[in-house]
Motif scaffolding. Structure first.
Motif, PDB file in Angstrom:
ATOM      1  N   LYS A 158       0.816  -1.217   0.000  1.00  7.59           N
ATOM      2  CA  LYS A 158       0.000   0.000   0.000  1.00  7.59           C
ATOM      3  C   LYS A 158       0.850   1.268   0.000  1.00  7.59           C
ATOM      4  O   LYS A 158       0.653   2.151  -0.838  1.00  7.59           O
ATOM      5  CB  LYS A 158      -0.943  -0.002   1.202  1.00  7.59           C
ATOM      6  CG  LYS A 158      -1.803   1.231   1.313  1.00  7.59           C
ATOM      7  CD  LYS A 158      -2.697   1.172   2.540  1.00  7.59           C
ATOM      8  CE  LYS A 158      -3.549   2.408   2.664  1.00  7.59           C
ATOM      9  NZ  LYS A 158      -4.396   2.382   3.863  1.00  7.59           N
ATOM     10  N   GLN A 159       1.779   1.379   0.925  1.00  8.96           N
ATOM     11  CA  GLN A 159       2.552   2.622   1.051  1.00  8.96           C
ATOM     12  C   GLN A 159       3.456   2.859  -0.153  1.00  8.96           C
ATOM     13  O   GLN A 159       3.659   3.998  -0.565  1.00  8.96           O
ATOM     14  CB  GLN A 159       3.353   2.632   2.355  1.00  8.96           C
ATOM     15  CG  GLN A 159       2.490   2.756   3.603  1.00  8.96           C
ATOM     16  CD  GLN A 159       1.492   3.907   3.520  1.00  8.96           C
ATOM     17  OE1 GLN A 159       1.821   5.019   3.110  1.00  8.96           O
ATOM     18  NE2 GLN A 159       0.250   3.647   3.897  1.00  8.96           N
ATOM     19  N   GLU A 160       3.987   1.797  -0.743  1.00  8.76           N
ATOM     20  CA  GLU A 160       4.798   1.946  -1.959  1.00  8.76           C
ATOM     21  C   GLU A 160       3.940   2.467  -3.104  1.00  8.76           C
ATOM     22  O   GLU A 160       4.359   3.343  -3.855  1.00  8.76           O
ATOM     23  CB  GLU A 160       5.429   0.605  -2.359  1.00  8.76           C
ATOM     24  CG  GLU A 160       6.682   0.268  -1.605  1.00  8.76           C
ATOM     25  CD  GLU A 160       7.849   1.158  -2.009  1.00  8.76           C
ATOM     26  OE1 GLU A 160       8.358   1.036  -3.137  1.00  8.76           O
ATOM     27  OE2 GLU A 160       8.253   1.983  -1.172  1.00  8.76           O
ATOM     28  N   TYR A 161       2.773   1.888  -3.247  1.00  7.69           N
ATOM     29  CA  TYR A 161       1.868   2.296  -4.315  1.00  7.69           C
ATOM     30  C   TYR A 161       1.499   3.769  -4.165  1.00  7.69           C
ATOM     31  O   TYR A 161       1.609   4.555  -5.112  1.00  7.69           O
ATOM     32  CB  TYR A 161       0.627   1.413  -4.302  1.00  7.69           C
ATOM     33  CG  TYR A 161      -0.288   1.587  -5.483  1.00  7.69           C
ATOM     34  CD1 TYR A 161       0.193   1.888  -6.752  1.00  7.69           C
ATOM     35  CD2 TYR A 161      -1.653   1.428  -5.338  1.00  7.69           C
ATOM     36  CE1 TYR A 161      -0.653   2.028  -7.834  1.00  7.69           C
ATOM     37  CE2 TYR A 161      -2.510   1.560  -6.416  1.00  7.69           C
ATOM     38  CZ  TYR A 161      -2.007   1.861  -7.663  1.00  7.69           C
ATOM     39  OH  TYR A 161      -2.850   1.995  -8.730  1.00  7.69           O
ATOM     40  N   ILE A 162       1.114   4.139  -2.959  1.00  6.23           N
ATOM     41  CA  ILE A 162       0.732   5.526  -2.700  1.00  6.23           C
ATOM     42  C   ILE A 162       1.924   6.456  -2.928  1.00  6.23           C
ATOM     43  O   ILE A 162       1.779   7.539  -3.500  1.00  6.23           O
ATOM     44  CB  ILE A 162       0.157   5.676  -1.276  1.00  6.23           C
ATOM     45  CG1 ILE A 162      -1.202   4.956  -1.207  1.00  6.23           C
ATOM     46  CG2 ILE A 162       0.026   7.148  -0.880  1.00  6.23           C
ATOM     47  CD1 ILE A 162      -1.776   4.831   0.186  1.00  6.23           C
ATOM     48  N   ARG A 163       3.105   6.027  -2.515  1.00  9.92           N
ATOM     49  CA  ARG A 163       4.303   6.853  -2.696  1.00  9.92           C
ATOM     50  C   ARG A 163       4.524   7.177  -4.175  1.00  9.92           C
ATOM     51  O   ARG A 163       4.800   8.327  -4.531  1.00  9.92           O
ATOM     52  CB  ARG A 163       5.521   6.138  -2.111  1.00  9.92           C
ATOM     53  CG  ARG A 163       6.790   6.966  -2.120  1.00  9.92           C
ATOM     54  CD  ARG A 163       7.852   6.328  -1.255  1.00  9.92           C
ATOM     55  NE  ARG A 163       8.379   5.127  -1.852  1.00  9.92           N
ATOM     56  CZ  ARG A 163       9.574   5.051  -2.433  1.00  9.92           C
ATOM     57  NH1 ARG A 163      10.369   6.091  -2.470  1.00  9.92           N
ATOM     58  NH2 ARG A 163       9.988   3.914  -2.953  1.00  9.92           N
ATOM     59  N   PHE A 164       4.386   6.196  -5.043  1.00  9.85           N
ATOM     60  CA  PHE A 164       4.583   6.446  -6.469  1.00  9.85           C
ATOM     61  C   PHE A 164       3.444   7.261  -7.069  1.00  9.85           C
ATOM     62  O   PHE A 164       3.666   8.049  -7.988  1.00  9.85           O
ATOM     63  CB  PHE A 164       4.810   5.136  -7.236  1.00  9.85           C
ATOM     64  CG  PHE A 164       6.234   4.690  -7.142  1.00  9.85           C
ATOM     65  CD1 PHE A 164       7.175   5.112  -8.064  1.00  9.85           C
ATOM     66  CD2 PHE A 164       6.642   3.868  -6.101  1.00  9.85           C
ATOM     67  CE1 PHE A 164       8.498   4.725  -7.959  1.00  9.85           C
ATOM     68  CE2 PHE A 164       7.964   3.468  -5.989  1.00  9.85           C
ATOM     69  CZ  PHE A 164       8.891   3.901  -6.924  1.00  9.85           C
ATOM     70  N   LEU A 165       2.245   7.115  -6.539  1.00  9.45           N
ATOM     71  CA  LEU A 165       1.150   7.974  -6.991  1.00  9.45           C
ATOM     72  C   LEU A 165       1.414   9.429  -6.586  1.00  9.45           C
ATOM     73  O   LEU A 165       1.116  10.349  -7.349  1.00  9.45           O
ATOM     74  CB  LEU A 165      -0.186   7.483  -6.421  1.00  9.45           C
ATOM     75  CG  LEU A 165      -0.691   6.153  -6.982  1.00  9.45           C
ATOM     76  CD1 LEU A 165      -1.909   5.678  -6.188  1.00  9.45           C
ATOM     77  CD2 LEU A 165      -1.020   6.270  -8.471  1.00  9.45           C
ATOM     78  N   VAL A 166       1.993   9.621  -5.418  1.00  9.07           N
ATOM     79  CA  VAL A 166       2.367  10.969  -4.981  1.00  9.07           C
ATOM     80  C   VAL A 166       3.473  11.523  -5.885  1.00  9.07           C
ATOM     81  O   VAL A 166       3.445  12.697  -6.266  1.00  9.07           O
ATOM     82  CB  VAL A 166       2.790  10.982  -3.493  1.00  9.07           C
ATOM     83  CG1 VAL A 166       3.422  12.308  -3.106  1.00  9.07           C
ATOM     84  CG2 VAL A 166       1.583  10.689  -2.607  1.00  9.07           C
TER      85      VAL A 166
END
Length: 123
Positions: A59-67
């Motif tokens: 989850k946090q990796e995915y969100i990080r790249f979306l950011v």
């Protein structure tokens, strides 16, 4: 590839293509300066969506790249603003792109919020 079904990917990719083509309307001396920065930042919007999707197991990796994608979108918006201000006589296609990147930024932000709130349903 499943990421191709994401609306933000589809929009970002189409905008990248338009931006890349439009950047060559800049004066020759800007093709490898501001034009290059514009092309790279618009490509980064798409690339970060794709790379993040490849890490969507976390989850946090995915969100990080979306950011990162959202940040690249903001950078692209800035480069378009610079072009509009520096070259007002040829600014119309760049204004249109800027409007579209503004809308894309909102969509990316909403998608980030969706992933944050619906992670368990998302996987």
């Amino acid at each position: 590839m499943v990421f191709r079904k994401l609306e933000i990917y589809q929009v970002a990719y189409e905008l990248f293509l338009k931006t890349h083509r439009t950047s060559f309307k800049l004066p020759k001396y800007e093709l490898y300066e501001l034009g290059s920065q514009l092309r790279r930042s618009s490509e980064s919007v798409v690339a970060n969506i794709v790379e993040g999707y490849g890490r969507n197991r976390y989850k946090q990796e995915y969100i990080r790249f979306l950011v990162f994608s959202h940040s690249s979108n903001n950078e692209t918006f800035l480069h378009l603003e610079e072009i509009i201000d520096l070259y007002p006589k040829t600014s119309e296609p760049f204004k249109e792109l800027q409007t579209q990147y503004d809308i894309l930024g909102a969509r990316i932000n909403k998608y980030i919020q969706y992933v944050e709130k619906n992670w368990n349903d998302f996987k």
